[in-house]
Write an enzyme that holds these catalytic residues in place. Structure first.
Site, PDB file in Angstrom:
ATOM      1  N   ASP A 258       3.626 -22.981  11.275  1.00 31.56           N
ATOM      2  CA  ASP A 258       2.712 -23.277  12.375  1.00 31.56           C
ATOM      3  C   ASP A 258       1.266 -23.185  11.921  1.00 31.56           C
ATOM      4  O   ASP A 258       0.411 -23.968  12.373  1.00 31.56           O
ATOM      5  CB  ASP A 258       2.963 -22.309  13.532  1.00 31.56           C
ATOM      6  CG  ASP A 258       4.246 -22.619  14.281  1.00 31.56           C
ATOM      7  OD1 ASP A 258       4.517 -23.803  14.547  1.00 31.56           O
ATOM      8  OD2 ASP A 258       4.994 -21.674  14.599  1.00 31.56           O
ATOM      9  N   CYS A 259       0.952 -22.237  11.052  1.00 34.13           N
ATOM     10  CA  CYS A 259      -0.407 -22.156  10.508  1.00 34.13           C
ATOM     11  C   CYS A 259      -0.706 -23.357   9.608  1.00 34.13           C
ATOM     12  O   CYS A 259      -1.827 -23.884   9.616  1.00 34.13           O
ATOM     13  CB  CYS A 259      -0.587 -20.845   9.744  1.00 34.13           C
ATOM     14  SG  CYS A 259      -0.625 -19.387  10.800  1.00 34.13           S
TER      15      CYS A 259
END
Length: 313
Positions: A258-259
Site C-alpha cells: 500500500d505504501c
C-alpha cells in the site's frame, strides 16, 4: 486540509478518494520456526498497527495530498484503535461512517523478513455505493485497495470516467481471474492496475511475469507489478520499465504494498513520467519495510531521502 471551494461557493473536487475498509493488523515478528497445525510458536515481537485502506489514505496524506477516506467504524476496540490513529494523523473524517455496534476488521500477520502469512476476519456491513461517493467528492484520483468487479463496480467506473477521475486499483489476493465475469471489463476501465507478482500470475494464469504483464497491458494502459525484494516492473503504452529494490534491512513487509502504491501515485499526481513514478513507489515501499506495519510510511522529506538510496537508474 480543508475542502476546496469552487468559484460558485460549492464544495470543490477532492484530490484523492480512498474507498476501503480499515484493518487492525496484529503483526507477530521473529518467529522461531514456521507455524504448523498442532504446534505452538512464540514470536519475539508483537505490534498492533492500523492497516487496510488506512495505509494508502494515511501515506498519501503524509506525502502532502488532499485525501478523503470512505470507510466504516464500529464501537469495538479495533475500530477505536484505527480511528484514533486516523485522527492522530489528521485525516479528514468526511468519509467516515460510524455504526452503533461492533464492526471488527482484523488481520493477524505472521511476519518473516522475506514475506508474511495472514489470517483476516471482517464483520459484514453494507458498502457505501461507489458511484455515489464519486459524485459526492468528484476526486482527481480514486484508489481502490483491492480488486473489485461486477456490474455495480463497472457502472461506478464509468461514472469516474464521466467525472474525469483516474482510477488506481490494487489486487490484494482477491479471488477472480481474467475468465471471471466482469473482471476484464473492469480492468479495461482502470487507469493503473498494481498487483504483486503472485497476484498477477494467479489472475492471468500466466507462467511468467513477462507473460502476465503482456496479458494485463492489453487491458490496462498502465500495469505495475510489485516484486518484493526483486523490485518492480511496469508497462505503459507498450513500453516496459524495470527497477531493482532498495537495499534495506527488512523488519516487516505488512503494508509495504500500500505504501508502494502511494509513492507511485504521489509522483503520478505531480506529473511524473512512468520511471519516476516507479522509483517513488519502490522507495516508499522500501521505507515501509523498515518498521512494523504502516508506521514507517514516509512523508515527502523522508521519501526524498529514500529516493537517494535507489540503485542507479
Amino acid at each position: 486540509m480543508d475542502r476546496a471551494q469552487a468559484a460558485d461557493g460549492t464544495p470543490g473536487r477532492r484530490e484523492v478518494l480512498v474507498v476501503g475498509a480499515y484493518f487492525a493488523d496484529l503483526v507477530f515478528r521473529g518467529l522461531a520456526r514456521p507455524v504448523r497445525p498442532g504446534t505452538e510458536v512464540f514470536a519475539e515481537a508483537l505490534d498492533l498497527v492500523p492497516g487496510g485502506a488506512f495505509t494508502p489514505a494515511m501515506t498519501m496524506h503524509r506525502l502532502g495530498h488532499d485525501v478523503v477516506w470512505a470507510t466504516d467504524f464500529g464501537t469495538d476496540l479495533f475500530s477505536g484503535q484505527v480511528l484514533a490513529a486516523a485522527r492522530a494523523e489528521g485525516l479528514d473524517e468526511t468519509g467516515f461512517r460510524h455504526h452503533p455496534g461492533p464492526l471488527r476488521s482484523v488481520t493477524v500477520a505472521l511476519s518473516s523478513p522475506g514475506d508474511r502469512a495472514m489470517v483476516s476476519y471482517q464483520d459484514a456491513t453494507a458498502a457505501q455505493p461507489l458511484a455515489g461517493l464519486l459524485r459526492e467528492h468528484r476526486p482527481r484520483m480514486l484508489i481502490l485497495p483491492q480488486l473489485q468487479y461486477g456490474p455495480d463496480v463497472l457502472g461506478a467506473l464509468r461514472t469516474a470516467r464521466q467525472l474525469g477521475t483516474e482510477v488506481f486499483m490494487d489486487c490484494q489476493d482477491m479471488p477472480g481471474t481474467l475468465d471471471t465475469p466482469y473482471v476484464r471489463e473492469v480492468l479495461a476501465a482502470v487507469d493503473v492496475f498494481a498487483p504483486n507478482e503472485c497476484e498477477a500470475l494467479r489472475l492471468t494464469g500466466a507462467g511468467t511475469v513477462d507473460e502476465a504483464l503482456h496479458l494485463l497491458s492489453g487491458l490496462v494502459r498502465t500495469v505495475v507489478v510489485k516484486r518484493g525484494g526483486d523490485g518492480a516492473c511496469a508497462v505503459r503504452d507498450g513500453k516496459r520499465y524495470d527497477l531493482d529494490a532498495v537495499p534495506v534491512e527488512v523488519v516487516d513487509t505488512t503494508g509495504a504494498g500500500d505504501c508502494f502504491n502511494a509513492g507511485f501515485l504521489h509522483a503520478h499526481l505531480a506529473g511524473g513520467e512512468l520511471p519516476d513514478c516507479l522509483a517513488a513507489a519502490v522507495a516508499c515501499g522500501a521505507a515501509a519495510t523498515s518498521g512494523p506495519g504502516s508506521g514507517h510510511a514516509p512523508d515527502a522529506a523522508g521519501l526524498r531521502e529514500w529516493l537517494a538510496r535507489l540503485p542507479h537508474r
